[in-house]
Scaffold this active site. Sequence first.
Site, PDB file in Angstrom:
ATOM      1  N   ARG A  37      10.724  10.142   5.145  1.00 43.39           N
ATOM      2  CA  ARG A  37      10.977  11.172   4.115  1.00 43.39           C
ATOM      3  C   ARG A  37       9.689  11.847   3.645  1.00 43.39           C
ATOM      4  O   ARG A  37       9.728  12.958   3.128  1.00 43.39           O
ATOM      5  CB  ARG A  37      11.735  10.557   2.937  1.00 43.39           C
ATOM      6  CG  ARG A  37      10.985   9.448   2.253  1.00 43.39           C
ATOM      7  CD  ARG A  37      11.826   8.760   1.202  1.00 43.39           C
ATOM      8  NE  ARG A  37      11.162   7.534   0.803  1.00 43.39           N
ATOM      9  CZ  ARG A  37      11.678   6.641  -0.004  1.00 43.39           C
ATOM     10  NH1 ARG A  37      12.879   6.816  -0.491  1.00 43.39           N
ATOM     11  NH2 ARG A  37      11.005   5.559  -0.327  1.00 43.39           N
ATOM     12  N   TYR A  38       8.540  11.157   3.799  1.00 48.94           N
ATOM     13  CA  TYR A  38       7.284  11.778   3.371  1.00 48.94           C
ATOM     14  C   TYR A  38       6.598  12.466   4.548  1.00 48.94           C
ATOM     15  O   TYR A  38       6.970  12.271   5.707  1.00 48.94           O
ATOM     16  CB  TYR A  38       6.366  10.743   2.725  1.00 48.94           C
ATOM     17  CG  TYR A  38       6.973  10.192   1.447  1.00 48.94           C
ATOM     18  CD1 TYR A  38       7.495  11.058   0.478  1.00 48.94           C
ATOM     19  CD2 TYR A  38       7.064   8.827   1.218  1.00 48.94           C
ATOM     20  CE1 TYR A  38       8.083  10.567  -0.677  1.00 48.94           C
ATOM     21  CE2 TYR A  38       7.652   8.331   0.062  1.00 48.94           C
ATOM     22  CZ  TYR A  38       8.158   9.210  -0.890  1.00 48.94           C
ATOM     23  OH  TYR A  38       8.747   8.730  -2.028  1.00 48.94           O
ATOM     24  N   GLY A  43       3.739   4.710   5.472  1.00 45.99           N
ATOM     25  CA  GLY A  43       4.514   4.028   4.433  1.00 45.99           C
ATOM     26  C   GLY A  43       3.706   3.683   3.204  1.00 45.99           C
ATOM     27  O   GLY A  43       2.689   4.325   2.896  1.00 45.99           O
ATOM     28  N   CYS A  45       1.970   1.000   2.682  1.00 47.12           N
ATOM     29  CA  CYS A  45       0.692   0.347   2.984  1.00 47.12           C
ATOM     30  C   CYS A  45      -0.461   1.340   3.098  1.00 47.12           C
ATOM     31  O   CYS A  45      -1.478   1.212   2.420  1.00 47.12           O
ATOM     32  CB  CYS A  45       0.846  -0.454   4.275  1.00 47.12           C
ATOM     33  SG  CYS A  45      -0.649  -1.308   4.735  1.00 47.12           S
ATOM     34  N   GLY A 185       0.649 -11.240 -10.546  1.00 50.97           N
ATOM     35  CA  GLY A 185       0.685 -11.420  -9.085  1.00 50.97           C
ATOM     36  C   GLY A 185      -0.465 -10.679  -8.424  1.00 50.97           C
ATOM     37  O   GLY A 185      -1.337 -10.120  -9.096  1.00 50.97           O
ATOM     38  N   ILE A 186      -0.424 -10.648  -7.092  1.00 47.54           N
ATOM     39  CA  ILE A 186      -1.565 -10.117  -6.337  1.00 47.54           C
ATOM     40  C   ILE A 186      -1.803  -8.634  -6.627  1.00 47.54           C
ATOM     41  O   ILE A 186      -2.934  -8.220  -6.905  1.00 47.54           O
ATOM     42  CB  ILE A 186      -1.356 -10.359  -4.818  1.00 47.54           C
ATOM     43  CG1 ILE A 186      -1.427 -11.868  -4.526  1.00 47.54           C
ATOM     44  CG2 ILE A 186      -2.395  -9.604  -4.005  1.00 47.54           C
ATOM     45  CD1 ILE A 186      -1.239 -12.254  -3.077  1.00 47.54           C
ATOM     46  N   ARG A 275       8.433  -6.135  -6.220  1.00 49.95           N
ATOM     47  CA  ARG A 275       8.974  -4.974  -5.511  1.00 49.95           C
ATOM     48  C   ARG A 275      10.412  -5.242  -5.084  1.00 49.95           C
ATOM     49  O   ARG A 275      10.771  -6.368  -4.765  1.00 49.95           O
ATOM     50  CB  ARG A 275       8.095  -4.640  -4.296  1.00 49.95           C
ATOM     51  CG  ARG A 275       6.672  -4.241  -4.726  1.00 49.95           C
ATOM     52  CD  ARG A 275       5.815  -3.815  -3.565  1.00 49.95           C
ATOM     53  NE  ARG A 275       6.314  -2.662  -2.866  1.00 49.95           N
ATOM     54  CZ  ARG A 275       6.177  -1.397  -3.258  1.00 49.95           C
ATOM     55  NH1 ARG A 275       5.539  -1.115  -4.370  1.00 49.95           N
ATOM     56  NH2 ARG A 275       6.671  -0.411  -2.534  1.00 49.95           N
ATOM     57  N   ALA A 323       2.346  -6.232   5.011  1.00 49.64           N
ATOM     58  CA  ALA A 323       2.297  -5.287   6.124  1.00 49.64           C
ATOM     59  C   ALA A 323       2.238  -5.999   7.476  1.00 49.64           C
ATOM     60  O   ALA A 323       2.906  -5.585   8.428  1.00 49.64           O
ATOM     61  CB  ALA A 323       1.084  -4.376   5.954  1.00 49.64           C
ATOM     62  N   HIS A 446     -24.115 -21.804  11.507  1.00 47.25           N
ATOM     63  CA  HIS A 446     -24.741 -22.161  10.237  1.00 47.25           C
ATOM     64  C   HIS A 446     -25.792 -21.123   9.886  1.00 47.25           C
ATOM     65  O   HIS A 446     -26.529 -20.703  10.771  1.00 47.25           O
ATOM     66  CB  HIS A 446     -25.406 -23.536  10.364  1.00 47.25           C
ATOM     67  CG  HIS A 446     -26.199 -23.906   9.146  1.00 47.25           C
ATOM     68  ND1 HIS A 446     -25.586 -24.315   7.979  1.00 47.25           N
ATOM     69  CD2 HIS A 446     -27.534 -23.896   8.908  1.00 47.25           C
ATOM     70  CE1 HIS A 446     -26.527 -24.564   7.072  1.00 47.25           C
ATOM     71  NE2 HIS A 446     -27.713 -24.314   7.614  1.00 47.25           N
TER      72      HIS A 446
END
Length: 468
Positions: A37-38, A43, A45, A185-186, A275, A323, A446
């Site tokens: 739609r865009y 999307g 992400c 949350g994140i 979401r 994602a 190391h």
Amino acid sequence: MSKEITTQVVVLGGGPGGYSAAFRAADLGLDAVIVERYNTLGGVCLNVGCIPSKALLHLAKHMEDAKHMAAEGITFAEPKIDLDKIRAHKEKVIGQLTGGLSQMAKMRKAQVVNGTGEFVSDKQLKVTDAEGNETLINFEHAIIAAGSQSIKLPFVPHDDERIWDSTAALELRFIPKRMLILGGGIIGLEMGTVYSALGAQVDVVEMTDQLIPPADKDVMKAYMKMIKSKFDNIMLNTKAAKVEAKKDAIHVTFEGDNAPDKPVKYDAVLVAVGRAPNGAKLGAENAGVKVTERGFIEVDKQLRTNVNNIFAIGDIIGQPMLAHKAVHEGHVAAEVIAGKKHFFDPKVIPSIAYTDPELAWAGLTEKEAKAQGIDYEVAVFPWSASGRAIAQGATDGMTKLLFDKHNRIIGGATVGPNAGELLGEIGLAIEMGCDAEDIALTVHAHPTLHESIGLAAEVFEGSITDLP
Ligand code: FAD
């Protein structure tokens, strides 16, 4: 109908799941059409999620690091913030990636039809563009990849422009003096990290007893030590009970263990409480596809819905809404349509909070192992014993590994700078069925932070003799 096209595979939604599915289908020789739609692919992400947030977090990290170097002998001037330039930087990053996707679609001859798609039947999808023009797509197979959107709360006046969802927060409308992140949350913490670096005084309110609820308590303890300086007040076991948009500010009344006794005034409130899937608006019922009351679409391990020729992938089929999960599911759905006997059956879907510090986990957490009745042992390597962490002032970090009774790795978590990058090794080790000895005997460079994974395995084996 102004136009009609026929394809073997139609993919509804051009996010990470959708474009990955369409590209894989095309690579396997199938005709593929993406309906979006865009105007751009990518999307949530690429356009308003993973990528713009990381572009901003990258800037935030540099600003924070610069602040903390005074103790080590280097002092920088106060940063000058140009929101227009920051916004332009973010848009450039998005443009580069979405432009790349559009090229990739062209190269594969995967057609993109812009407009909102709705099923007419289990063989036809109608797409209506912004001007009202309609395209009817006849398909053999469909893959639903319509994603998710931010949850709105009924008691919050979402139409006030000082009340944001993550998309609005990424617009950088202004830098609030005081800001509330509603939901620990994140996504909320990442955006809170950005605004805190830009100079906002940020509070966080979370209903449960910890931030990022899935993480283990010990991991969270290390995380809290480092993250708490970014936020003014973290209110756990507390909820926002009333949110009022008044002329002078947003007034928030809290309830719970750590609730302030009076309403608090904020210049902006970011609502980040999760979401919800977009399953209810696709005309799925016309195709006979079952959608749950919450808008999720149920699938089997081949990502097939209850209708034989219709598949679903990504956020719309459930947690974790990430994602990389959507991408892999997209590949499997396309491969199954192309006749391959593939399944989506990963042992690991890694999760990362790209805050400062980062918190990352893969495989089982200790909480999950306990709930599933799995016999497990834990090995922890504290970064206070890592030469590299000491050199870069990250001694509060930690690496934690979980092993089953056969000494096989079943989970792991890391906290600290770059923790998300370290997680790759843990994810691979779990997928490959490595045991503690495999990891301990792997020579890690190391001084690196990922050395902490080898050392945690050595702690488990009891073979550790010296600390770097
Ligand atoms: P989406 O990306 O939601 O794409 C679905 C697409 O379908 C959209 O473009 C939508 O416009 C389109 N669509 C929907 N309905 C229709 C219709 N009827 N007709 C036509 N088109 C339609 N995940 C990570 O893995 N890492 C991260 O760092 C990360 N950060 C995030 C940060 C933020 C702020 C947010 C909000 C999310 C973040 N996520 C992250 C989650 C990630 O964005 C999603 O998991 C991912 O985008 C899901 O992909 P998807 O293909 O299922 O759906």
